[in-house]
Design an enzyme around this catalytic site. Sequence first.
Site, mmCIF file in Angstrom:
data_model
loop_
_atom_site.group_PDB
_atom_site.id
_atom_site.type_symbol
_atom_site.label_atom_id
_atom_site.label_comp_id
_atom_site.label_asym_id
_atom_site.label_seq_id
_atom_site.Cartn_x
_atom_site.Cartn_y
_atom_site.Cartn_z
ATOM 1 N N ASP A 157 0.823 -1.228 0.037
ATOM 2 C CA ASP A 157 -0.031 0.063 0.058
ATOM 3 C C ASP A 157 0.963 1.178 -0.081
ATOM 4 O OD1 ASP A 157 -2.354 1.389 0.133
ATOM 5 O OD2 ASP A 157 -3.253 0.191 1.784
ATOM 6 N N GLU A 190 -1.163 1.617 -5.186
ATOM 7 C CA GLU A 190 -1.062 3.113 -4.862
ATOM 8 C C GLU A 190 -2.080 3.984 -5.489
ATOM 9 O OE1 GLU A 190 -0.669 3.802 -8.117
ATOM 10 O OE2 GLU A 190 0.481 5.412 -7.803
ATOM 11 N N TRP A 191 -3.226 3.328 -5.733
ATOM 12 C CA TRP A 191 -4.516 3.947 -6.170
ATOM 13 C C TRP A 191 -4.423 4.708 -7.596
ATOM 14 C CZ3 TRP A 191 -2.559 6.510 -1.479
ATOM 15 C CH2 TRP A 191 -2.637 5.677 -0.540
ATOM 16 N N GLY A 192 -3.330 4.162 -8.256
ATOM 17 C CA GLY A 192 -3.196 5.108 -9.624
ATOM 18 C C GLY A 192 -2.787 6.295 -9.448
ATOM 19 N N ASP A 212 -10.396 3.135 -3.310
ATOM 20 C CA ASP A 212 -11.064 2.396 -2.728
ATOM 21 C C ASP A 212 -12.716 2.002 -3.190
ATOM 22 O OD1 ASP A 212 -8.673 2.037 -1.544
ATOM 23 O OD2 ASP A 212 -9.661 2.017 0.379
HETATM 24 C C1 GAL Z 1 -6.312 1.144 1.080
HETATM 25 C C2 GAL Z 1 -6.325 0.122 0.207
HETATM 26 C C3 GAL Z 1 -7.382 -0.893 0.463
HETATM 27 C C4 GAL Z 1 -7.251 -1.354 1.962
HETATM 28 C C5 GAL Z 1 -6.679 -0.597 2.782
HETATM 29 C C6 GAL Z 1 -6.287 -0.939 4.222
HETATM 30 O O1 GAL Z 1 -5.288 1.922 0.805
HETATM 31 O O2 GAL Z 1 -6.709 0.758 -1.051
HETATM 32 O O3 GAL Z 1 -7.741 -1.976 -0.421
HETATM 33 O O4 GAL Z 1 -5.863 -2.444 1.635
HETATM 34 O O5 GAL Z 1 -5.750 0.680 2.509
HETATM 35 O O6 GAL Z 1 -6.131 -0.055 5.246
#
Ligand code: GAL
Length: 428
Positions: A157, A190-192, A212
């Site tokens: 992450d 890293e969400w793109g 997410d």
């Molecule tokens: C976000 C991630 C989620 C989950 C979460 C956990 O950054 O996109 O899929 O892993 O963190 O805190």
Amino acid sequence: MKKLLILTVLLLSGTALLAQRPRPTADLPKWEGVCETPQMGWSSWNKFMTDINEDIIKAHADALVELGLADVGYVYINVDDGWHGERDENGFVTEDPEKFPSGMRALGQYIHSKGLKFGIYSDAGDFTCNGCTGSRGHEYQDALIYAMWEVDYLKYDWCHTSNLDAKGAYTLMRNALRKAGRPTVFSICEWGTSKPWEWAENVGHSWRTTHDIGPAFLEVPVSYTPEGRRNWKPQSVMEIIEQNAPLREHAGPGHWNDPDMLEVGNVITVDGITYSMTPSEERAHFTMWCMMAAPLILGNDLRSISQETLDIIKNRALIAVDQDPLGIQGLRLKKEGDLQYWFKPLKDGDWAFCVLNAGEAAAKLTLDWKDLEVDDTFSGRKTDFAGTTYMAQDLWKAKAKPFSTARKTKVTVPAHDVVVYRLTPVRH
Ligand code: GAL
């Protein structure tokens, strides 16, 4: 002569100096051959967030096998955020002793004893998104521990990374995983934000393309707040499709666009509000993830799964579309109001074809196949409805008889739902 002597001495002493200097660790290739089709499994995050423990994880390993989900390809059990404990006096990471009293190694052995694979989660920064120990500055140590725990999959992450460079940080962990010696799927999360599709083909096996997901089709109605986060508003299925669709040319075997985990069958209640999707919306969500060759990571509570949800996630014909060996992400041919027309090239000249209805009313259509001709320059594949007859099998109605594309076809696409067919050319 004297000049030559001085030059030789300089060169030799230079070489000696170089030999003494510590060498930067060489780049190592990512693990090859571990993710040739999009990864399939279950992860703890969407349903349980950080409220996890070893009993929940083991129960889900049991369920994956007992429900026949492992048989159709769901093999990873991924422990997401919330498992970390402190680092020990030598800097090695440990598990939370209250949630995982038997330890991660024992958990991995349990998962493997079921014929499944073990996934874990960490973060490139100082802390994970929910404030657990991050891997920054401990990458090689963490990769080594994961290998000792027999971890097969790492989701990595991007919270609390301040001034880190994404490509550098993920490349460092790729090297560490390779050096640790255990073949591991590396899932970039890293969400793109740094456009990983432009740099990560040789770094990871998949990269998140969006923020997410939440269990909602059109829009997550209000933001909800898991422990440690404020005003966190996940994205809906339709919002995610919009962002993932244009990235198809970056995906392929071993390097996938990841539009986030599945919300099929997930029901969560936060601050008294319940979030979930209707069966139509779940069918549409699952179908579109298969059309987009997305990783299929379940996010629901498998201990109380309904038959309806099970029937969706076990649809072998659609899983075959997702897992097709060509590994080509589907393309959107056109959008007409609330309707979207999608095609995915499959092996042996087949195609998957889908109409997605994002509208509030059922759509009654007459498909004139000759108006749906596709020329996909990316894959080099073309349909030929004018010259070839295809037999179309409805992928949600296994018992329906295949029909021919030689004639126009009348279909009804219910609200927030899809129709999806596998088209097979008739060879004479
Ligand atoms: C976000 C991630 C989620 C989950 C979460 C956990 O950054 O996109 O899929 O892993 O963190 O805190």
